[in-house]
Design a protein around this motif. Structure first.
Motif, PDB file in Angstrom:
ATOM      1  N   TRP A  10     -94.204 -17.945  62.369  1.00 11.04           N
ATOM      2  CA  TRP A  10     -95.012 -19.154  62.199  1.00 11.04           C
ATOM      3  C   TRP A  10     -95.927 -19.246  63.416  1.00 11.04           C
ATOM      4  CZ3 TRP A  10     -94.826 -21.763  57.713  1.00 11.04           C
ATOM      5  CH2 TRP A  10     -93.742 -21.497  56.878  1.00 11.04           C
ATOM      6  N   VAL A  11     -97.229 -19.108  63.187  1.00 14.60           N
ATOM      7  CA  VAL A  11     -98.202 -19.057  64.273  1.00 14.60           C
ATOM      8  C   VAL A  11     -98.881 -20.414  64.402  1.00 14.60           C
ATOM      9  CG1 VAL A  11    -100.181 -17.817  65.216  1.00 14.60           C
ATOM     10  CG2 VAL A  11     -98.546 -16.609  63.741  1.00 14.60           C
ATOM     11  N   HIS A  12     -98.745 -21.019  65.587  1.00 14.60           N
ATOM     12  CA  HIS A  12     -99.307 -22.331  65.887  1.00 14.60           C
ATOM     13  C   HIS A  12    -100.533 -22.166  66.771  1.00 14.60           C
ATOM     14  CE1 HIS A  12     -95.433 -24.551  64.912  1.00 14.60           C
ATOM     15  NE2 HIS A  12     -95.037 -23.297  64.968  1.00 14.60           N
ATOM     16  N   GLY A  13    -101.500 -23.030  66.609  1.00 19.37           N
ATOM     17  CA  GLY A  13    -102.699 -23.014  67.441  1.00 19.37           C
ATOM     18  C   GLY A  13    -103.930 -23.198  66.584  1.00 19.37           C
ATOM     19  N   ARG A  14    -105.067 -22.751  67.095  1.00 24.23           N
ATOM     20  CA  ARG A  14    -106.312 -22.777  66.313  1.00 24.23           C
ATOM     21  C   ARG A  14    -106.430 -21.426  65.624  1.00 24.23           C
ATOM     22  NH1 ARG A  14    -111.590 -21.568  66.817  1.00 24.23           N
ATOM     23  NH2 ARG A  14    -111.355 -20.837  68.959  1.00 24.23           N
ATOM     24  N   VAL A  15    -105.771 -21.326  64.452  1.00 29.28           N
ATOM     25  CA  VAL A  15    -105.653 -20.034  63.781  1.00 29.28           C
ATOM     26  C   VAL A  15    -106.150 -20.052  62.332  1.00 29.28           C
ATOM     27  CG1 VAL A  15    -103.818 -19.119  65.252  1.00 29.28           C
ATOM     28  CG2 VAL A  15    -103.201 -20.539  63.289  1.00 29.28           C
ATOM     29  N   GLN A  16    -106.774 -21.159  61.934  1.00 33.40           N
ATOM     30  CA  GLN A  16    -107.367 -21.214  60.600  1.00 33.40           C
ATOM     31  C   GLN A  16    -108.878 -21.303  60.719  1.00 33.40           C
ATOM     32  OE1 GLN A  16    -105.622 -24.006  57.889  1.00 33.40           O
ATOM     33  NE2 GLN A  16    -103.546 -23.273  58.265  1.00 33.40           N
ATOM     34  N   GLY A  17    -109.568 -20.594  59.817  1.00 34.00           N
ATOM     35  CA  GLY A  17    -111.023 -20.618  59.816  1.00 34.00           C
ATOM     36  C   GLY A  17    -111.663 -19.776  60.899  1.00 34.00           C
ATOM     37  N   VAL A  18    -110.888 -18.850  61.486  1.00 33.03           N
ATOM     38  CA  VAL A  18    -111.394 -18.020  62.583  1.00 33.03           C
ATOM     39  C   VAL A  18    -111.195 -16.521  62.338  1.00 33.03           C
ATOM     40  CG1 VAL A  18    -111.133 -19.816  64.334  1.00 33.03           C
ATOM     41  CG2 VAL A  18    -109.216 -18.283  63.855  1.00 33.03           C
ATOM     42  N   GLY A  19    -110.782 -16.140  61.117  1.00 27.41           N
ATOM     43  CA  GLY A  19    -110.548 -14.730  60.808  1.00 27.41           C
ATOM     44  C   GLY A  19    -109.158 -14.240  61.191  1.00 27.41           C
ATOM     45  N   PHE A  20    -108.259 -15.163  61.480  1.00 32.08           N
ATOM     46  CA  PHE A  20    -106.917 -14.780  61.934  1.00 32.08           C
ATOM     47  C   PHE A  20    -106.129 -14.021  60.869  1.00 32.08           C
ATOM     48  CE2 PHE A  20    -102.439 -15.349  62.797  1.00 32.08           C
ATOM     49  CZ  PHE A  20    -102.365 -15.079  64.147  1.00 32.08           C
ATOM     50  N   ARG A  21    -106.161 -14.493  59.634  1.00 29.21           N
ATOM     51  CA  ARG A  21    -105.409 -13.799  58.569  1.00 29.21           C
ATOM     52  C   ARG A  21    -105.964 -12.401  58.338  1.00 29.21           C
ATOM     53  NH1 ARG A  21    -105.891 -16.975  53.538  1.00 29.21           N
ATOM     54  NH2 ARG A  21    -107.885 -17.450  54.472  1.00 29.21           N
ATOM     55  N   TRP A  22    -107.283 -12.257  58.327  1.00 31.46           N
ATOM     56  CA  TRP A  22    -107.897 -10.938  58.150  1.00 31.46           C
ATOM     57  C   TRP A  22    -107.472 -10.007  59.286  1.00 31.46           C
ATOM     58  CZ3 TRP A  22    -110.947  -8.015  61.260  1.00 31.46           C
ATOM     59  CH2 TRP A  22    -111.485  -6.866  60.690  1.00 31.46           C
ATOM     60  N   TRP A  23    -107.536 -10.507  60.520  1.00 32.34           N
ATOM     61  CA  TRP A  23    -107.152  -9.717  61.694  1.00 32.34           C
ATOM     62  C   TRP A  23    -105.685  -9.295  61.587  1.00 32.34           C
ATOM     63  CZ3 TRP A  23    -103.492 -10.307  65.490  1.00 32.34           C
ATOM     64  CH2 TRP A  23    -103.633  -9.511  66.632  1.00 32.34           C
ATOM     65  N   THR A  24    -104.816 -10.218  61.196  1.00 36.33           N
ATOM     66  CA  THR A  24    -103.385  -9.924  61.054  1.00 36.33           C
ATOM     67  C   THR A  24    -103.161  -8.864  59.989  1.00 36.33           C
ATOM     68  OG1 THR A  24    -102.805 -12.162  61.758  1.00 36.33           O
ATOM     69  CG2 THR A  24    -101.137 -10.924  60.532  1.00 36.33           C
ATOM     70  N   ARG A  25    -103.860  -8.995  58.868  1.00 39.86           N
ATOM     71  CA  ARG A  25    -103.738  -8.002  57.787  1.00 39.86           C
ATOM     72  C   ARG A  25    -104.147  -6.616  58.292  1.00 39.86           C
ATOM     73  NH1 ARG A  25    -107.209  -5.694  54.054  1.00 39.86           N
ATOM     74  NH2 ARG A  25    -106.173  -5.049  52.128  1.00 39.86           N
ATOM     75  N   ALA A  26    -105.246  -6.532  59.009  1.00 36.79           N
ATOM     76  CA  ALA A  26    -105.712  -5.240  59.528  1.00 36.79           C
ATOM     77  C   ALA A  26    -104.685  -4.621  60.470  1.00 36.79           C
ATOM     78  CB  ALA A  26    -107.061  -5.404  60.227  1.00 36.79           C
ATOM     79  N   ARG A  27    -104.129  -5.427  61.385  1.00 31.77           N
ATOM     80  CA  ARG A  27    -103.114  -4.908  62.319  1.00 31.77           C
ATOM     81  C   ARG A  27    -101.860  -4.467  61.566  1.00 31.77           C
ATOM     82  NH1 ARG A  27    -107.168  -6.239  64.265  1.00 31.77           N
ATOM     83  NH2 ARG A  27    -107.521  -4.120  63.532  1.00 31.77           N
ATOM     84  N   ALA A  28    -101.424  -5.255  60.591  1.00 24.74           N
ATOM     85  CA  ALA A  28    -100.223  -4.915  59.829  1.00 24.74           C
ATOM     86  C   ALA A  28    -100.411  -3.610  59.058  1.00 24.74           C
ATOM     87  CB  ALA A  28     -99.866  -6.048  58.872  1.00 24.74           C
ATOM     88  N   LEU A  29    -101.575  -3.441  58.443  1.00 21.33           N
ATOM     89  CA  LEU A  29    -101.830  -2.199  57.694  1.00 21.33           C
ATOM     90  C   LEU A  29    -101.870  -1.000  58.630  1.00 21.33           C
ATOM     91  CD1 LEU A  29    -104.424  -3.483  55.078  1.00 21.33           C
ATOM     92  CD2 LEU A  29    -102.016  -2.850  54.676  1.00 21.33           C
ATOM     93  N   GLU A  30    -102.454  -1.172  59.819  1.00 26.76           N
ATOM     94  CA  GLU A  30    -102.458  -0.084  60.807  1.00 26.76           C
ATOM     95  C   GLU A  30    -101.035   0.322  61.184  1.00 26.76           C
ATOM     96  OE1 GLU A  30    -106.601  -1.404  63.081  1.00 26.76           O
ATOM     97  OE2 GLU A  30    -104.683  -1.741  64.063  1.00 26.76           O
ATOM     98  N   LEU A  31    -100.121  -0.639  61.170  1.00 27.62           N
ATOM     99  CA  LEU A  31     -98.721  -0.378  61.536  1.00 27.62           C
ATOM    100  C   LEU A  31     -97.868   0.048  60.344  1.00 27.62           C
ATOM    101  CD1 LEU A  31     -98.301  -3.428  63.913  1.00 27.62           C
ATOM    102  CD2 LEU A  31     -98.233  -1.008  64.589  1.00 27.62           C
TER     103      LEU A  31
END
Length: 92
Positions: A10-31
């Motif tokens: 559960w990620v808290h902070g300013r994490v919506q509307g900033v590309g956070f989910r896309w970034w997380t998806r890219a990192r997860a796929l790389e791993l």
């Protein structure tokens, strides 16, 4: 694989509307992980990742590492067995 796990973060902070989910998806796929990153109504992002423990630990490090889009204040993690397979890694 017996070393597979499921990470729920559960990620808290300013994490919506900033590309956070896309970034997380890219990192997860790389791993080589499967799962999802989903916006929640309270402003958090819920990340579920399934795969080898080492890869999930690395994703958690990246989520906490300060190089994410937006700004992460806190990541609360929960670990469990792998559970049912998840296909791909999606943004919800």
């Amino acid at each position: 694989m017996s070393d597979d796990v499921r990470l729920s973060a559960w990620v808290h902070g300013r994490v919506q509307g900033v590309g956070f989910r896309w970034w997380t998806r890219a990192r997860a796929l790389e791993l080589g992980l499967t799962g999802f990153a989903a916006n929640k109504d309270d402003g958090r992002v819920h990340v579920v990742a399934r795969g080898p423990r080492e890869s999930c630990e690395r994703l958690l490090e990246l989520l906490r590492g300060g190089a994410t889009p937006g700004s992460v204040d806190l990541v609360v993690d929960d670990w469990s067995g792998p559970g049912d397979p998840i296909e791909g890694f999606t943004e919800r």
